[in-house]
Design an enzyme around this catalytic site. Structure first.
Site, short mmCIF file in Angstrom:
data_model
loop_
_atom_site.label_atom_id
_atom_site.label_comp_id
_atom_site.label_asym_id
_atom_site.label_seq_id
_atom_site.Cartn_x
_atom_site.Cartn_y
_atom_site.Cartn_z
N TYR A 196 57.21 31.76 56.89
CA TYR A 196 56.58 31.21 57.81
C TYR A 196 55.90 29.56 56.66
CZ TYR A 196 54.93 35.81 59.93
OH TYR A 196 55.32 36.87 60.02
N LYS A 205 39.09 55.12 36.58
CA LYS A 205 38.08 54.79 38.44
C LYS A 205 39.63 54.45 38.86
CE LYS A 205 37.49 50.37 35.07
NZ LYS A 205 36.11 50.02 34.69
C1 LIG Z 1 36.98 49.68 33.81
C2 LIG Z 1 35.53 49.75 32.36
C3 LIG Z 1 36.73 50.04 31.34
C4 LIG Z 1 37.51 50.22 30.58
O1 LIG Z 1 37.98 47.91 30.72
P1 LIG Z 1 39.59 47.82 30.60
O2 LIG Z 1 39.45 46.73 30.61
O3 LIG Z 1 40.32 48.26 31.54
O4 LIG Z 1 40.10 48.79 29.29
C5 LIG Z 1 35.52 50.04 30.15
N1 LIG Z 1 34.19 50.84 29.92
C6 LIG Z 1 33.52 50.18 31.04
C7 LIG Z 1 31.92 50.33 31.84
C8 LIG Z 1 34.26 49.80 32.16
O5 LIG Z 1 34.09 50.10 33.69
#
Ligand SMILES: *Cc1c(COP(=O)(O)O)cnc(C)c1O
Length: 403
Positions: free
Chosen positions: A278, A44
């Site tokens: 800044y 994702k």
């Molecule tokens: C993002 C996600 C993961 C992976 O999580 P990590 O902590 O990056 O390993 C696994 N399961 C779901 C449902 C997620 O949304």
């Protein structure tokens, strides 16, 4: 060392593959692979900012057959990425090799797109189950699905009473082939929390009653909680990309995947009492050599003040002083020899000398946010492409190839 000509994000696909294989080995018992499926991969948010095309292609080449995205559009992008650069026959083979699951599920109005793209929704509530069942009936064929039951996170997934009702009367699942039953751990990375154990117990119970699909609970941190959390299928994200699965556990077992280096643009010697940047928030406390480097908050280097922030120049830790601007930071390089820092000298913002979890801790956030905020201004250089085109290992070539 040749001058660095531009900010470069180097993404080491061999390290990614090595992390994938080491997570897979972690599932094995003394007697070998056992009954575990190959780990799924969370890709994702553009594979946590690393670029979903090269990442997904490499993971599939490593034997990963299940890719999860959050959104429908991300799923379409993964499909396009898998098909990219290969002939139609090979594209079909890759598509067939990898299933793509959409965590948001089937939202109203997306049914036809999901079906025609062959994406598999994660069904998060009874409404989604009914919707997808309706699509299966209308198309007169069985449709693949994932069931997401909430076991205590209270974010996404079927609430306990709804999951219980579904387990008692499973006619709603007619026409659906449930490949996976999953839940998500809320506190896998919280030292000493008893929530994971409670979620595991609840998950085992509801999964037993549903009686179908691969059981999947663990994210990266969950994998490291122990074998009882591995069940049939694990879903790592951040650990694949080099993040420490358990922040408190000391040295990360994962290999560094992302290195960010950017050139020094200007060097100046300033006297004691000079204000920098800044808001004039920093005042030098002695004669100081300052290097201005080409990276800023538009590149994901957060502006929030109050934390020390360090970069690495020639292997030496140097503090960032004053405010982070949109495109630039000021670095105190007084500790280095004068001729060691010139325009074009590489400043490492993230990488082997600036580990992801240290950068995250300094910025007051988590590795996931650091990676997903990196922005799109870096020249990207992928090392160890699945098609065998190795890049320049140091990312210093005048024309690094990008994908
Ligand atoms: C993002 C996600 C993961 C992976 O999580 P990590 O902590 O990056 O390993 C696994 N399961 C779901 C449902 C997620 O949304």
């Amino acid at each position: 060392m040749p001058a660095l000509t531009r900010p470069i994000a180097t993404i080491d696909l061999d390290a990614l593959a090595s992390n994938y294989r080491s997570l897979r080995r972690r599932l094995e018992g003394p007697g070998g692979p056992g009954h575990h499926a190959a780990p799924a991969a969370m890709v994702k948010a553009d594979a946590y900012g690393l670029g979903v095309g090269p990442v997904a292609r490499r993971l599939v080449a490593e034997g990963c057959t299940r890719l999860f995205v959050a959104r429908l559009d991300e799923g379409l992008a993964v499909q396009a990425a898998l098909a990219q650069g290969v002939g139609p026959g090979r594209a079909r083979a890759l598509e067939a090799a990898a299933q793509i699951y959409v965590l948001d599920g089937v939202l109203p109005g997306t049914e036809d797109e999901m079906v025609s793209a062959g994406l598999i929704p994660v069904l998060n509530d009874q409404g989604q189950v009914e919707r997808w069942g309706g699509v299966a009936a209308a198309n007169e064929r069985e449709l693949a699905a994932v069931l997401h039951v909430d076991t205590g996170m209270t974010r996404l997934g079927m609430p306990p009473d709804e999951a219980d009702r579904l387990a008692d009367d499973q006619t709603l699942l007619d026409g659906l082939s449930v490949e996976i039953v999953m839940s998500h751990l809320a506190s896998a990375d919280v030292t000493g929390s008893d929530q994971p154990a409670r979620q595991l117990e609840r998950f085992r119970a509801i999964r037993r009653r549903l009686g179908r699909g691969l059981a999947s609970l663990a994210n990266s941190a969950g994998i490291f909680l122990g074998p009882e959390y591995h069940l049939d299928l694990v879903r790592p994200g951040i650990a694949l990309y080099g993040g420490a699965p358990l922040p408190e556990a000391g040295i990360s077992p994962m290999e560094t995947v992302v290195t960010i280096e950017t050139p020094v643009v200007q060097v100046q010697e300033v006297p004691s009492g000079t204000v920098v940047g800044y808001g004039a928030t920093h005042r030098t406390e002695g004669p100081t050599r300052l290097a201005t480097a080409a990276v800023g908050y538009a590149d994901g280097i957060g502006r929030a003040a109050g934390r020390t922030r360090t970069v690495s120049v020639g292997g030496q830790r140097c503090p960032v002083v004053g405010r982070v601007s949109m495109d630039l930071i000021s670095v105190d390089v007084s500790a280095l020899e004068p001729d060691a820092v010139v325009p074009g000298t590489a400043v490492q913002v993230l990488g082997p000398d600036r580990l992801l979890e240290d950068v995250a801790a300094e910025a007051g956030t988590i590795a996931n946010e650091i990676l997903t905020q990196l922005g799109h201004r870096y020249r990207r250089c992928y090392l160890g492409d699945p098609r065998g085109q190795a890049g320049d290992p140091l990312g210093h070539s005048p024309q690094p190839h990008s994908h």
